[in-house]
Motif scaffolding. Structure first.
Motif, PDB file in Angstrom:
ATOM      1  N   GLU A   7       0.912  -1.205  -0.016  1.00 58.04           N
ATOM      2  CA  GLU A   7       0.139   0.167  -0.181  1.00 58.04           C
ATOM      3  C   GLU A   7       0.902   1.152  -0.163  1.00 58.04           C
ATOM      4  O   GLU A   7       0.596   2.235  -0.901  1.00 58.04           O
ATOM      5  CB  GLU A   7      -1.006  -0.074   1.181  1.00 58.04           C
ATOM      6  CG  GLU A   7      -1.746   1.265   1.439  1.00 58.04           C
ATOM      7  CD  GLU A   7      -2.856   1.083   0.911  1.00 58.04           C
ATOM      8  OE1 GLU A   7      -3.859   2.176   0.897  1.00 58.04           O
ATOM      9  OE2 GLU A   7      -3.288   0.336   0.299  1.00 58.04           O
ATOM     10  N   GLN A  12       1.618   4.577  -3.189  1.00 56.21           N
ATOM     11  CA  GLN A  12       1.133   5.770  -3.097  1.00 56.21           C
ATOM     12  C   GLN A  12       1.628   6.757  -4.173  1.00 56.21           C
ATOM     13  O   GLN A  12       0.898   7.863  -4.507  1.00 56.21           O
ATOM     14  CB  GLN A  12       1.345   6.271  -1.650  1.00 56.21           C
ATOM     15  CG  GLN A  12       0.846   5.640  -0.547  1.00 56.21           C
ATOM     16  CD  GLN A  12       1.204   6.156   0.644  1.00 56.21           C
ATOM     17  OE1 GLN A  12       2.011   7.146   0.923  1.00 56.21           O
ATOM     18  NE2 GLN A  12       0.610   5.723   1.666  1.00 56.21           N
ATOM     19  N   SER A  15      -5.394   3.335   3.613  1.00 54.88           N
ATOM     20  CA  SER A  15      -6.744   3.063   3.448  1.00 54.88           C
ATOM     21  C   SER A  15      -7.525   2.450   4.836  1.00 54.88           C
ATOM     22  O   SER A  15      -6.488   1.939   5.391  1.00 54.88           O
ATOM     23  CB  SER A  15      -7.103   2.331   2.075  1.00 54.88           C
ATOM     24  OG  SER A  15      -6.707   0.901   2.553  1.00 54.88           O
ATOM     25  N   ASP A  16      -8.780   2.628   4.596  1.00 54.08           N
ATOM     26  CA  ASP A  16      -9.341   2.185   5.955  1.00 54.08           C
ATOM     27  C   ASP A  16      -9.081   0.639   6.167  1.00 54.08           C
ATOM     28  O   ASP A  16      -8.893   0.246   7.301  1.00 54.08           O
ATOM     29  CB  ASP A  16     -10.785   2.306   6.057  1.00 54.08           C
ATOM     30  CG  ASP A  16     -11.064   4.128   6.292  1.00 54.08           C
ATOM     31  OD1 ASP A  16     -10.008   4.547   6.594  1.00 54.08           O
ATOM     32  OD2 ASP A  16     -12.068   4.529   5.873  1.00 54.08           O
ATOM     33  N   ASP A  17      -9.188  -0.097   5.065  1.00 55.99           N
ATOM     34  CA  ASP A  17      -8.930  -1.629   5.140  1.00 55.99           C
ATOM     35  C   ASP A  17      -7.490  -1.920   5.380  1.00 55.99           C
ATOM     36  O   ASP A  17      -7.400  -2.995   6.330  1.00 55.99           O
ATOM     37  CB  ASP A  17      -9.267  -2.039   3.710  1.00 55.99           C
ATOM     38  CG  ASP A  17     -10.583  -1.776   3.215  1.00 55.99           C
ATOM     39  OD1 ASP A  17     -11.399  -1.962   4.045  1.00 55.99           O
ATOM     40  OD2 ASP A  17     -10.894  -2.298   1.984  1.00 55.99           O
TER      41      ASP A  17
END
Length: 695
Positions: free
Chosen positions: A74, A78, A153-155
């Motif tokens: 993740e 970015q 991200s929230d996940d």
């Protein structure tokens, strides 16, 4: 931020403690750091579980690594256009510490993958604690990781929270199934110590849980156990691991049958000039110079006796205590029984063992060596059960293929430890093996004769072999069989050498015209290694004076003289000439004079190896003493003989210098008109094949 340390008490490895310095800038360093973390977490998540029953422990770490990989991926996604990631300083430092933890996880995984599965079970509590401590370190780092400063991200944030909670719940407890398996293994060891044969179903369940499902995996397990025993990592479980070597070998035979012979099973033997290399260390067999001439096992504490020969301390001590006052290799009377440590050889053996991953325990004088051999009650009984099982299977008249596998397994078992050799013979293997010496299958014939050779190292087995019906005729058949391999012929000749080390059997073999005739044929027609083995057997037979006339009649002298043409055989040939001349008197000397032996021996004295020159000098001394003068005159008249003798006196071995000095004295007295007086003033160490105590 202080680095969090979680050194593994199980592996004790040297691990990196920090990420490499930045290549260009801090931004580039963060980018490389995340890429390295992503790759490392992927590697950990893909590691194979080294032992099925430990799957929960390893799978737990693999799942955590997969979650970390999602976090690193993740962050790397970015800024896909510039391929540059810039982390906040606290986050960058935290990720560097996570890198250290992951490196330790990987090192622990790698270490476990190279260990025996039995050891992993025995050390399961230590292993669980190592993983627990690393999980706590990872939990601490995830707690202080500034997630709010990272664009996630929230996940992914939820996954990090999940990972953090999983690490916090880590416990240093051993899986109940693993504890039960360890308890069952130790129970099996105890029962075997009590001479209780373990049930087949219980052995099958243990090996299934360990993932040992065939002969190859069992063999690898035994090799790992033996290597780890040699490392002496911890004394706590050493005795159990030694026992388990025997248990796994027994279980392998009972559950999966005898091993299929390896591709190298057609090479090698164990006695004197060579060794049984099949199934040896990973990179080949043990060098002959590292084996004790008595036990033929790897020497742990080499010592030098009065004759200058080297033996393992335990073997030569047992030899001397049995009342023998002679050197086992040369037959020379020992002037004293002092044992001098051979530290140089011990260091060489130790270094070779490290390079070859062979167990080697450096022990002090008088202490027993700890190795993968038979060292305790359970190991002894497991070996006895294995031998009895294999011999029983062999007695059921199996097919040639099945018999070959069983005989090969017996050959492997007989390679080491006198106890193994005793168990095999006591179970009745000798009369079952003898018919295979006449087999049309060359591989089976080789395995059978090599097994008998290995068994014969144990002295009581010599009697068993010699008392068996048709034993000598079967050995002669191997040497005379045109379809037999040269290796089988060599081993047959060396078997006769082993058996003839006992005087009553020496005469019985030596008076067998066919045995002598076949040995002479091997000297004449075989390759260098075969010539050497046959001449070693002939030299042993020549130790009995009554046999020498038959040896002369069968052409031993001519065959030995012809062997001088081959450099590798000159050493053995010179030893045979010296031995025959010493015990055969003037008849042998006159025969040698007629055959031109003196010039050939002087040629070896000029150009041979150290051992060959030693034996040539010894032979010339014997010929000069036995001759009425012709040999001395011939030697003294050889061009440049004085220079050759001086060189040997100055640069030869101790034995060579002594023999050269005697030969020079004899020649000088002859030239001065002494006519050969006092030719017997040398009190040397006798004749032997080679400076190292054996061909």
């Amino acid at each position: 931020m202080a680095e969090i340390s979680a050194s593994s008490s199980f592996s004790s490895l040297q691990l990196p403690t920090s990420f490499p310095p930045p290549l260009a800038s801090e931004t580039r360093c963060d980018n490389d750091l995340l890429r390295y973390l992503l790759r490392l977490s992927h590697e950990i998540s893909l590691f194979d579980v080294p032992c099925p029953i430990l799957g929960r422990l390893f799978s737990s770490i693999a799942r955590k690594s997969k979650l970390l990989a999602i976090l690193f991926d993740e962050l790397l996604q970015q800024d896909t256009y510039t391929a540059a990631v810039e982390l906040p300083r606290p986050a960058s430092l935290c990720f560097r510490e996570i890198l250290v933890v992951l490196q330790r996880f990987k090192a622990l995984f790698t270490d476990c993958s190279s260990r025996s599965r039995m050891r992993l079970i025995l050390y399961s509590d230590t292993l669980a604690n190592d993983f627990h401590m690393l999980a706590l370190d990872l939990s601490t780092l995830l707690n202080i990781l500034p997630l709010s400063d990272l664009r996630l991200s929230d996940d992914v944030r939820d996954l990090v929270d999940l990972l953090r909670s999983q690490c916090c719940r880590s416990r240093s407890t051993v899986d109940p199934d693993v504890s039960n398996l360890r308890r069952e293994i130790l129970t099996i060891i105890h029962e075997i110590e009590c001479e209780i044969v373990p049930e087949r179903s219980r052995l099958a369940a243990i090996l299934h849980n360990l993932g040992l499902d065939d002969t190859q995996s069992c063999r690898r397990e035994v090799e790992c156990l033996e290597r780890e025993i040699g490392e002496r990592f911890s004394e706590k479980w050493t005795a159990a691991m030694i026992s388990l070597v025997g248990v796994v070998q027994y279980a392998k035979c009972v559950l999966y049958g005898a091993s299929t012979p390896r591709s190298d099973s057609s090479a090698g033997k164990l006695f004197f000039t060579s060794y049984d290399s099949a199934g040896g260390s990973q990179n080949g067999g043990t060098p002959p110079d590292f084996r004790c001439p008595i036990s033929l096992d790897l020497m742990r504490d080499p010592v030098v006796v009065a004759s200058g020969q080297t033996f393992d301390r335990e073997s030569i001590t047992r030899w001397i205590r049995s009342g023998r006052a002679t050197c086992p290799s040369t037959g020379q009377a020992l002037r004293h029984t002092n044992l001098i440590p051979n530290r140089a050889l011990k260091n060489l053996i130790s270094r070779w063992c490290r390079e070859q991953n062979v167990p080697f325990a450096v022990v002090a004088a008088g202490e027993p060596a700890v190795s993968g051999g038979i060292e305790n009650k359970a190991a002894v009984e497991a070996a006895r059960m294995t031998a009895a099982f294999l011999v029983q299977k062999l007695s059921t008249s199996p097919s040639t293929e099945a018999a070959n596998r069983i005989v090969h397994e017996l050959r492997q078992l007989a390679k080491t430890q006198s106890e193994n050799r005793a168990f095999i013979a006591e179970a009745g293997a000798v009369p079952l093996l003898l018919p295979f010496l006449c087999s049309n299958d060359s591989t089976l014939q080789l395995n059978a004769v090599t097994t008998l050779l290995n068994l014969s190292i144990f002295e009581p087995n010599k009697r068993r072999i010699m008392r068996a019906d048709g034993s000598i005729d079967a050995v002669i058949h191997v040497m005379s069989n045109g379809e037999a391999s040269w290796q089988a012929k060599e081993n047959a000749a060396t078997l006769l050498l082993s058996l003839s080390s006992m005087h009553p059997y020496r005469r019985r073999i030596g008076e067998n015209h066919s045995a002598v005739a076949e040995l002479v044929k091997l000297v004449r027609n075989g390759p260098a290694s075969t010539k050497n083995d046959a001449m070693a057997a002939i030299l042993s037979l020549a130790g009995d004076r009554k046999i020498v006339p038959l040896l002369v009649e069968k052409g031993v002298l001519e065959a030995a003289l012809d062997a001088f043409a081959i450099e590798e055989a000159a050493e053995a040939a010179a030893a045979v000439i010296a031995g025959m001349a010493k015990r055969g008197g003037t008849v042998v000397v006159e025969k040698l004079e007629m055959e031109g032996a003196v010039s050939k021996l002087v040629g070896v004295l000029r150009r041979g190896t150290d051992s060959a020159r030693d034996n040539a000098a010894a032979a010339l001394v014997v010929l000069c003493r036995q001759s009425v003068g012709g040999v001395v005159a011939e030697v003294a008249s050889m061009p440049g003989i004085e220079k050759v003798i001086r060189e040997l006196m100055g640069y030869g071995t101790e034995r060579g210098r002594r023999k050269a000095a005697t030969l020079g004295k004899i020649c000088r007295r002859w030239v001065a008109g002494g006519g050969g007086e006092d030719l017997n003033d040398d009190h040397g160490d006798g004749i032997r094949p080679g400076g190292g105590g054996g061909l």
